[in-house]
Design a protein around this motif. Structure first.
Motif, PDB file in Angstrom:
ATOM      1  N   ALA A 115     -26.671   8.893 -42.633  1.00  0.00           N
ATOM      2  CA  ALA A 115     -27.919   9.110 -41.907  1.00  0.00           C
ATOM      3  C   ALA A 115     -28.550  10.456 -42.255  1.00  0.00           C
ATOM      4  N   GLU A 128     -30.729   6.912 -34.655  1.00  0.00           N
ATOM      5  CA  GLU A 128     -30.473   8.016 -33.735  1.00  0.00           C
ATOM      6  C   GLU A 128     -30.882   9.360 -34.322  1.00  0.00           C
ATOM      7  N   ILE A 129     -30.605   9.590 -35.610  1.00  0.00           N
ATOM      8  CA  ILE A 129     -30.968  10.886 -36.182  1.00  0.00           C
ATOM      9  C   ILE A 129     -32.479  11.010 -36.334  1.00  0.00           C
ATOM     10  N   ALA A 189     -26.830   4.920 -36.739  1.00  0.00           N
ATOM     11  CA  ALA A 189     -26.820   6.362 -36.991  1.00  0.00           C
ATOM     12  C   ALA A 189     -28.167   6.831 -37.524  1.00  0.00           C
ATOM     13  N   GLU A 214     -22.859   8.931 -39.858  1.00  0.00           N
ATOM     14  CA  GLU A 214     -23.747  10.072 -39.667  1.00  0.00           C
ATOM     15  C   GLU A 214     -24.002  10.824 -40.977  1.00  0.00           C
ATOM     16  N   GLU A 215     -23.034  10.769 -41.894  1.00  0.00           N
ATOM     17  CA  GLU A 215     -23.226  11.437 -43.183  1.00  0.00           C
ATOM     18  C   GLU A 215     -24.230  10.683 -44.053  1.00  0.00           C
TER      19      GLU A 215
END
Length: 252
Positions: free
Chosen positions: A224, A34-35, A31, A221-222
């Motif tokens: 990241a 990707e971010i 994640a 994702e949080e």
């Protein structure tokens, strides 16, 4: 001049930066890779798992790396110096928790394995990136620790020890290099929906969840998103910080 709303909507937050992310095959590390790529970085995504996970972004390049191997880090340093010549961002996300043993039954084999990945791996990453960048420009290092590096739980003594070490290593490096353009911060994830958590005993996850004020599990994702902030120039006055992203767990 752009308004803050226009700036947030248009700016690439790490555009043109070179990032190294460990543990990037899956979970939090993936994640993060990707971010960072989505926000403009060229990402070297590293993991001990050998197969390329097939990232969607062409800005992510996969490289096999054993974070506990000094020679692997030396080889990566050589590739960086021969290529981009710099590292702007390092995310030490690789981590393991293969045993839940306590002090009375942990084996030295398990202890050494966990410390090698979770603690020594972070040291070697920081050593590599800081050695390249000292006197050459700014560097943001984000180490992934854990709530279990700050507070106690049952069992998992090697994991707790390694993650606690990461927090103090982060503070040490932050103070050591504060005047040399190197920022070092740590994120403390709570219960996050990763492969490592999914294979844990359900009762263990339920116990942590029951003590999480927000009452839910977090997403990679949080984590990241927090990494992106600390890695970016938005956090230019932030170093030595520990950012808990844990649904309120450590606020109690």
């Amino acid at each position: 001049m752009l308004t803050i709303e226009e700036w947030v909507g248009t700016a690439m937050r790490v555009e043109g930066k070179v990032a190294v992310v460990t543990g990037a095959h899956r979970g939090i590390g993936r994640a993060c890779a990707e971010i960072l790529a989505r926000e403009g970085a060229q990402v070297i995504a590293c993991d001990i798992l050998a197969d390329d996970p097939g990232y969607d972004s062409a800005a992510i390049r996969f490289r096999r790396l054993d974070v506990g191997s000094e020679s692997d880090w030396q080889a990566l340093a050589g590739a960086i110096e021969a290529g981009p010549g710099r590292v702007d961002i390092l995310v030490n996300a690789a981590g393991i928790a293969p045993t839940k043993a306590g002090a009375h039954d942990v084996t030295l084999t398990d202890w050494d394995h966990i410390v090698r990945v979770n603690q020594t791996g972070v040291l070697l990453g920081m050593r590599m990136a800081s050695a390249i960048m000292l006197g050459k420009g700014s560097l943001s290092i984000v180490n992934i620790s854990s709530i279990w590096g700050q507070v106690g739980g049952t069992g998992q003594i090697a994991y707790h020890a390694s993650k606690g070490a990461v927090i103090n290593m982060t503070r040490n490096a932050a103070v050591t290099y504060a005047k040399q353009g190197i920022r070092v911060n740590a994120i403390l994830p709570g219960l996050i929906d990763t492969e490592m958590v999914r294979i844990q005993p359900p009762a263990m996850n339920a116990a942590t969840l029951s003590l999480t004020p927000m009452g839910r599990i977090g997403l990679p994702e949080e984590i990241a998103a927090g990494v992106l902030f600390l890695a970016s120039d938005e956090a230019s006055f932030v170093t030595g910080a520990t950012l808990a992203i844990d649904g309120g767990f450590t606020a109690q």
